[in-house]
Design a protein around this motif. Structure first.
Motif, PDB file in Angstrom:
ATOM      1  N   MET A   1       0.819  -1.208   0.000  1.00 14.08           N
ATOM      2  CA  MET A   1       0.000   0.000   0.000  1.00 14.08           C
ATOM      3  C   MET A   1       0.854   1.259   0.000  1.00 14.08           C
ATOM      4  O   MET A   1       0.490   2.267  -0.587  1.00 14.08           O
ATOM      5  N   VAL A   2       2.012   1.187   0.659  1.00 12.44           N
ATOM      6  CA  VAL A   2       2.846   2.385   0.761  1.00 12.44           C
ATOM      7  C   VAL A   2       3.472   2.706  -0.597  1.00 12.44           C
ATOM      8  O   VAL A   2       4.144   1.873  -1.194  1.00 12.44           O
ATOM      9  N   GLN A   3       3.211   3.920  -1.082  1.00 14.06           N
ATOM     10  CA  GLN A   3       3.780   4.383  -2.342  1.00 14.06           C
ATOM     11  C   GLN A   3       3.529   3.390  -3.461  1.00 14.06           C
ATOM     12  O   GLN A   3       4.440   2.941  -4.146  1.00 14.06           O
ATOM     13  N   ARG A   4       2.271   3.048  -3.667  1.00 13.02           N
ATOM     14  CA  ARG A   4       1.949   2.157  -4.764  1.00 13.02           C
ATOM     15  C   ARG A   4       2.225   2.801  -6.111  1.00 13.02           C
ATOM     16  O   ARG A   4       2.400   2.135  -7.102  1.00 13.02           O
ATOM     17  N   ILE A   5       2.248   4.121  -6.145  1.00 13.19           N
ATOM     18  CA  ILE A   5       2.736   4.832  -7.329  1.00 13.19           C
ATOM     19  C   ILE A   5       3.909   5.684  -6.903  1.00 13.19           C
ATOM     20  O   ILE A   5       3.863   6.335  -5.874  1.00 13.19           O
ATOM     21  N   LEU A   6       4.941   5.642  -7.660  1.00 17.26           N
ATOM     22  CA  LEU A   6       6.108   6.462  -7.356  1.00 17.26           C
ATOM     23  C   LEU A   6       6.403   7.324  -8.566  1.00 17.26           C
ATOM     24  O   LEU A   6       6.644   6.819  -9.643  1.00 17.26           O
ATOM     25  N   THR A   7       6.371   8.630  -8.383  1.00 18.25           N
ATOM     26  CA  THR A   7       6.729   9.522  -9.472  1.00 18.25           C
ATOM     27  C   THR A   7       7.765  10.490  -8.967  1.00 18.25           C
ATOM     28  O   THR A   7       7.662  11.013  -7.869  1.00 18.25           O
ATOM     29  N   TRP A   8       8.754  10.732  -9.781  1.00 20.92           N
ATOM     30  CA  TRP A   8       9.879  11.555  -9.352  1.00 20.92           C
ATOM     31  C   TRP A   8       9.799  12.916 -10.003  1.00 20.92           C
ATOM     32  O   TRP A   8       9.619  13.025 -11.207  1.00 20.92           O
ATOM     33  N   MET A   9       9.926  13.971  -9.181  1.00 18.39           N
ATOM     34  CA  MET A   9       9.783  15.308  -9.721  1.00 18.39           C
ATOM     35  C   MET A   9      10.615  16.305  -8.931  1.00 18.39           C
ATOM     36  O   MET A   9      10.866  16.111  -7.750  1.00 18.39           O
ATOM     37  N   PRO A  10      11.058  17.385  -9.574  1.00 27.06           N
ATOM     38  CA  PRO A  10      11.698  18.462  -8.822  1.00 27.06           C
ATOM     39  C   PRO A  10      10.682  19.069  -7.880  1.00 27.06           C
ATOM     40  O   PRO A  10       9.517  19.220  -8.237  1.00 27.06           O
ATOM     41  N   SER A  11      11.104  19.416  -6.681  1.00 24.36           N
ATOM     42  CA  SER A  11      10.130  19.858  -5.698  1.00 24.36           C
ATOM     43  C   SER A  11       9.561  21.230  -5.996  1.00 24.36           C
ATOM     44  O   SER A  11       8.397  21.480  -5.752  1.00 24.36           O
ATOM     45  N   LYS A  12      10.348  22.159  -6.530  1.00 28.27           N
ATOM     46  CA  LYS A  12       9.828  23.513  -6.726  1.00 28.27           C
ATOM     47  C   LYS A  12      10.847  24.370  -7.462  1.00 28.27           C
ATOM     48  O   LYS A  12      11.970  23.963  -7.725  1.00 28.27           O
TER      49      LYS A  12
ATOM     50  N   GLY B   1       7.828  12.731 -25.024  1.00 32.60           N
ATOM     51  CA  GLY B   1       6.919  12.890 -23.890  1.00 32.60           C
ATOM     52  C   GLY B   1       7.608  12.984 -22.552  1.00 32.60           C
ATOM     53  O   GLY B   1       6.941  13.119 -21.524  1.00 32.60           O
ATOM     54  N   GLN B   2       8.942  12.945 -22.524  1.00 33.97           N
ATOM     55  CA  GLN B   2       9.660  13.017 -21.266  1.00 33.97           C
ATOM     56  C   GLN B   2       9.839  14.470 -20.821  1.00 33.97           C
ATOM     57  O   GLN B   2       9.953  15.385 -21.641  1.00 33.97           O
ATOM     58  N   LEU B   3       9.877  14.659 -19.509  1.00 34.40           N
ATOM     59  CA  LEU B   3      10.174  15.954 -18.910  1.00 34.40           C
ATOM     60  C   LEU B   3      11.574  15.900 -18.310  1.00 34.40           C
ATOM     61  O   LEU B   3      11.922  14.955 -17.607  1.00 34.40           O
ATOM     62  N   TRP B   4      12.346  16.942 -18.573  1.00 31.39           N
ATOM     63  CA  TRP B   4      13.711  17.015 -18.071  1.00 31.39           C
ATOM     64  C   TRP B   4      13.856  18.276 -17.230  1.00 31.39           C
ATOM     65  O   TRP B   4      13.606  19.372 -17.712  1.00 31.39           O
ATOM     66  N   ALA B   5      14.261  18.120 -15.984  1.00 30.70           N
ATOM     67  CA  ALA B   5      14.567  19.248 -15.113  1.00 30.70           C
ATOM     68  C   ALA B   5      16.059  19.518 -15.207  1.00 30.70           C
ATOM     69  O   ALA B   5      16.873  18.751 -14.685  1.00 30.70           O
TER      70      ALA B   5
ATOM     71  N   ILE C   1       6.330   9.927 -13.664  1.00 31.51           N
ATOM     72  CA  ILE C   1       5.841  11.204 -14.167  1.00 31.51           C
ATOM     73  C   ILE C   1       6.872  11.909 -15.048  1.00 31.51           C
ATOM     74  O   ILE C   1       6.523  12.732 -15.898  1.00 31.51           O
ATOM     75  N   GLN C   2       8.140  11.584 -14.876  1.00 27.46           N
ATOM     76  CA  GLN C   2       9.187  12.229 -15.675  1.00 27.46           C
ATOM     77  C   GLN C   2       9.298  11.585 -17.058  1.00 27.46           C
ATOM     78  O   GLN C   2       9.315  12.273 -18.077  1.00 27.46           O
ATOM     79  N   THR C   3       9.332  10.262 -17.123  1.00 28.65           N
ATOM     80  CA  THR C   3       9.441   9.585 -18.417  1.00 28.65           C
ATOM     81  C   THR C   3       8.090   9.442 -19.105  1.00 28.65           C
ATOM     82  O   THR C   3       8.034   9.198 -20.310  1.00 28.65           O
ATOM     83  N   ASN C   4       7.008   9.552 -18.336  1.00 31.64           N
ATOM     84  CA  ASN C   4       5.644   9.403 -18.843  1.00 31.64           C
ATOM     85  C   ASN C   4       5.346   7.971 -19.260  1.00 31.64           C
ATOM     86  O   ASN C   4       4.482   7.725 -20.101  1.00 31.64           O
ATOM     87  N   ARG C   5       6.022   7.002 -18.640  1.00 35.33           N
ATOM     88  CA  ARG C   5       5.838   5.596 -18.998  1.00 35.33           C
ATOM     89  C   ARG C   5       5.398   4.778 -17.799  1.00 35.33           C
ATOM     90  O   ARG C   5       5.766   5.061 -16.666  1.00 35.33           O
ATOM     91  N   MET C   6       4.624   3.745 -18.086  1.00 34.75           N
ATOM     92  CA  MET C   6       4.323   2.725 -17.083  1.00 34.75           C
ATOM     93  C   MET C   6       5.306   1.578 -17.252  1.00 34.75           C
ATOM     94  O   MET C   6       5.684   1.244 -18.377  1.00 34.75           O
ATOM     95  N   SER C   7       5.658   0.961 -16.150  1.00 37.32           N
ATOM     96  CA  SER C   7       6.531  -0.207 -16.187  1.00 37.32           C
ATOM     97  C   SER C   7       5.963  -1.271 -15.256  1.00 37.32           C
ATOM     98  O   SER C   7       5.532  -0.966 -14.142  1.00 37.32           O
ATOM     99  N   SER C   8       5.968  -2.505 -15.702  1.00 39.93           N
ATOM    100  CA  SER C   8       5.491  -3.621 -14.883  1.00 39.93           C
ATOM    101  C   SER C   8       6.076  -4.901 -15.462  1.00 39.93           C
ATOM    102  O   SER C   8       6.954  -4.870 -16.326  1.00 39.93           O
ATOM    103  N   PHE C   9       5.575  -6.022 -14.988  1.00 33.14           N
ATOM    104  CA  PHE C   9       6.027  -7.295 -15.535  1.00 33.14           C
ATOM    105  C   PHE C   9       4.831  -8.217 -15.681  1.00 33.14           C
ATOM    106  O   PHE C   9       3.706  -7.851 -15.340  1.00 33.14           O
ATOM    107  N   ASP C  10       5.055  -9.387 -16.239  1.00 30.12           N
ATOM    108  CA  ASP C  10       3.967 -10.342 -16.483  1.00 30.12           C
ATOM    109  C   ASP C  10       3.385 -10.774 -15.141  1.00 30.12           C
ATOM    110  O   ASP C  10       3.962 -11.577 -14.416  1.00 30.12           O
ATOM    111  N   LEU C  11       2.224 -10.216 -14.802  1.00 31.41           N
ATOM    112  CA  LEU C  11       1.653 -10.402 -13.466  1.00 31.41           C
ATOM    113  C   LEU C  11       0.969 -11.744 -13.283  1.00 31.41           C
ATOM    114  O   LEU C  11       0.524 -12.064 -12.181  1.00 31.41           O
TER     115      LEU C  11
END
Length: 405
Positions: free
Chosen positions: A1-12, A81-85, A204-214
């Protein structure tokens, strides 16, 4: 449950000091402008040619400046579609471009990925998605059909709320690995050690989902990967697969939100709002032959978690949830905060849908990389749902207690 989605971004943005590259586990949300076609010119966008360095090497690309700091730091959107800081010293050269930036096609996206991927990857394209995979074809097709089904439901829901969504400007990319080990080898380079706790994520930076054969996850098919659509459907219809499928849908909702104009990448909007909305859509549709989600129904998992939280829930729980993101980012409180985020979203969309949509419309005015102080967060919430949070909380909890599924 903790951080089931992780997106990396510059804080401000730090004013004259430029873009701060302080990274944190965070999902943010804001609502974009009204729908715009893919070929329609982007308003007030400066296009540049930039040569820049990053942790994987050096890149030359055309790009759109999303934010420019006073010291020359950039938040740059590139054609994939990628964002670069970029810090000023990351930028090796820069010149204005006379041509607008054109998003890469699905074929170009695949070719670009192939250059940096190991052998054995293939591509499966649907109307809106590019599935890049090295598992079996049946699973890739199943994933694509599930995502397309979610895409249709997502659009239908918001259309009924009078919110028109955009067609995605960039292909929606999902990378599917054949094993958890292969997924982790990629994900740990992408998001660090947190990948070990996740079975999939949207970056959120690459704009891609990643997973494996569930189908190889315990509780889905007994740990065995399946290679026919029929077997995959049967496996995900099992009760033990509910959370696995829900997590996959949850991440796909985040990607949809950020690519259809419902949310703006890197805008500082309340985490409870973004996660609550994703959980509102994540409840798996076990009656569907291809998985997907049911929209607007009780989320059994989060309903139970919130029910367990209620006896110990403090009087200021609603206030602390909407004030800042600390409860959702703290491992010791995240489970309760996530379930409360779902419950609050469910309550507001069921009981106060017009106010929710109006609140969402105000959130669309937030800008990327600009902090929203806690006091402003609370004031905006109160402006739509009432000044008396104690009275609202009483109505909220009473409604949730009456729900059955």
């Amino acid at each position: 449950m903790v951080q089931r989605i992780l997106t990396w971004m510059p804080s401000k943005i730090r004013g004259a000091n430029g873009i701060a590259l302080l990274f944190c586990a965070l999902t943010v949300v804001s609502v974009a402008s009204s729908a715009r076609s893919q070929d329609e010119p982007r308003p007030e966008v400066q296009t540049v040619n930039v040569e820049f360095k990053h942790q994987l090497g050096q890149t030359t690309s055309v790009g759109e400046i999303i934010v420019e700091a006073e010291d020359g730091g950039l938040l740059l959107l590139t054609p994939d579609g990628q964002l670069w800081a970029l810090q000023p010293n990351d930028i090796l050269s820069r010149s204005d471009s006379t041509e607008p930036m054109k998003a890469l096609s699905s074929e170009e996206i695949y070719a670009k990925f192939k250059l940096n991927a190991t052998d054995g990857f293939r591509v499966h394209k649907t109307s809106h998605y590019v599935i890049i995979y090295n598992t079996n074809e049946a699973y890739a097709q199943w994933v694509g059909e599930m995502y397309e089904g979610l895409y249709r439901k997502f659009h239908s829901f918001w259309k009924a709320k009078k919110i028109e969504l955009e067609e995605p400007r960039f292909p929606l990319i999902a990378i599917v690995f054949n094993t958890k080990e292969a997924y982790l080898a990629y994900a740990e380079r992408d998001i660090g050690d947190t990948a070990k706790a996740l079975i999939g994520y949207y970056n959120i930076q690459t704009n891609r989902m990643s997973s494996f054969d569930l189908t190889g996850v315990a509780g889905v098919a007994g740990g065995a990967r399946l290679n026919t659509t029929q077997l995959i459907n049967q496996a995900f219809a099992q009760p033990g697969a509910e959370r696995t499928l829900a997590t996959n849908v949850h991440e796909a909702v985040h990607q949809l939100s950020f690519n259809t104009g419902l949310q703006v990448r890197m805008a500082d909007c309340p985490l409870w709002f973004s996660e609550g909305m994703a959980m509102f859509f994540e409840t798996p549709d076990t009656n569907s032959a291809r998985g997907g989600a049911t929209v607007g129904k009780i989320n059994p998992h989060n309903w139970r978690l919130f029910a367990n939280y209620l006896p110990k829930r403090p009087a200021d729980s609603l206030t602390t949830l909407i004030t800042d993101d600390s409860r959702l980012k703290n491992a010791s409180t995240a489970s309760d905060a996530y379930s409360e985020s779902w419950a609050l979203t469910y309550f507001l969309l069921k009981v106060k849908p017009k106010q929710y949509v109006a609140y969402l419309e105000d959130l669309r005015k937030l800008k990327p990389l600009v902090d929203t102080p806690p006091r402003e967060r609370v004031a905006l919430f109160k402006s739509h749902f009432g000044e008396d949070l104690q009275e609202l909380d009483k109505e909220f909890i009473g409604f949730i207690r009456r729900q059955r599924f």
